[in-house]
Scaffold this active site. Structure first.
Site: not given
Ligand code: AMP
Length: 213
Positions: A13, A87, A126, A159, A170
Site C-alpha cells: 500500500k 482499518r 522488510r 521495524r 498484524r
Molecule cells: P502501517 O504502517 O499502515 O502498517 O501501520 C503500522 C501500525 O500503525 C499498525 O499495525 C497499527 O498498530 C497502527 N495503525 C496504522 N493505521 C491504523 C489505523 N487506521 N487504525 C488503527 N491502527 C493503525
C-alpha cells in the site's frame, strides 16, 4: 480523486500510494506514518499509540479518526489517497460521516489482494531507513551496501512491528477487524480488487487502469 488503498499489511500500500500521489497530485495520507511521526516527536498521540503498534495491534479508533479528520479538513482540497485507513468498520463509518459533511464522498477503494504466505515473506524481509524513510527489502530491494541507506547513508533497520510475533498479530488483526471492510465497500459499489502478487510496476499499471488515469 478521493481513494482508499486497501489491503493486508505487506500488500504494498505504501509504495503504491506514494507512486499514485505523484501521478494524480492527491495528498498521500498514511496513518501508520503519521503515528510513527507522533511517536518520534513524543506527542500525547504518539505516547498512547506506541504500545499498540510495537505489538502489532490496532491503535484505538478515536485516536486514529481524530488525526485523519484534522488532516483531511486542512490539507486535502485536491483529493487524497488513504493508506492504512480505515482499518475497522467504525473507522469507515466515521470517514463516511466526515466526507458526507464535507460533500466529498469516496470515489474508489482499491483492494490489493495477496496471499498470507507472500505477506510473511515480504514483511519479514522488510527494512527501512530511520533517517529518510526509504523502504528496502532483503530479497527484492537490498541496499547497494549491506545495512546502509543508498540515499542518506544511515544504518537501515527492521521495524519492531515487522518482527515475527508482531507480524502474526498484524495478520490476525487484519482478518478479524479489517477484512470485513471488503464487503462494506463492495456493498457501496466502489471496490476494485487488484492482484498484488506481481512486481511494483505491474501493480502500478493495474491501479492506474482501474482508475482510468
Ligand atoms: P502501517 O504502517 O499502515 O502498517 O501501520 C503500522 C501500525 O500503525 C499498525 O499495525 C497499527 O498498530 C497502527 N495503525 C496504522 N493505521 C491504523 C489505523 N487506521 N487504525 C488503527 N491502527 C493503525
Amino acid at each position: 480523486m478521493r481513494i482508499v488503498l486497501f489491503g493486508p499489511p505487506g500488500a504494498g500500500k505504501g509504495t503504491q500510494a506514494t507512486m499514485l500521489s505523484r501521478a494524480i497530485g492527491a495528498e498521500h495520507i498514511s496513518t501508520g506514518d503519521m503515528l510513527r511521526e507522533a511517536i518520534s516527536r513524543e506527542t500525547s498521540v504518539g505516547l498512547s499509540a506506541k504500545g499498540y503498534m510495537d505489538k502489532g495491534f490496532l491503535v484505538p479508533d478515536e485516536i486514529v479518526l481524530d488525526i485523519v479528520k484534522e488532516k483531511i479538513a486542512s490539507d486535502c482540497r485536491h483529493g487524497f489517497i488513504l493508506d492504512g485507513f480505515p482499518r475497522t468498520i467504525p473507522q469507515a463509518e466515521g470517514l463516511d460521516r466526515l466526507l458526507g459533511e464535507l460533500g466529498m464522498p469516496l470515489e474508489a477503494v482499491i483492494d490489493l489482494e495477496i496471499s498470507a504466505r507472500r505477506i510473511v515473506e515480504r514483511l519479514s524481509g522488510r527494512l527501512v531507513c530511520p533517517g529518510c524513510g526509504e523502504p528496502y527489502n532483503r530479497v527484492s530491494k537490498p541496499p547497494a551496501k549491506e545495512g546502509v541507506c543508498d540515499i542518506c547513508g544511515c544504518e537501515i533497520v527492521q521495524r519492531d512491528d515487522d518482527k515475527p510475533d508482531a507480524i502474526h498479530n498484524r495478520l490476525a488483526t487484519y482478518e478479524k477487524s479489517t477484512a470485513p471492510l471488503i464487503d462494506y465497500y463492495r456493498g457501496k459499489g466502489i471496490l476494485h480488487g487488484i492482484d498484488a502478487d506481481a512486481d511494483i510496476d505491474d501493480i502500478r499499471g493495474r491501479i492506474l487502469k482501474v482508475l482510468g488515469v
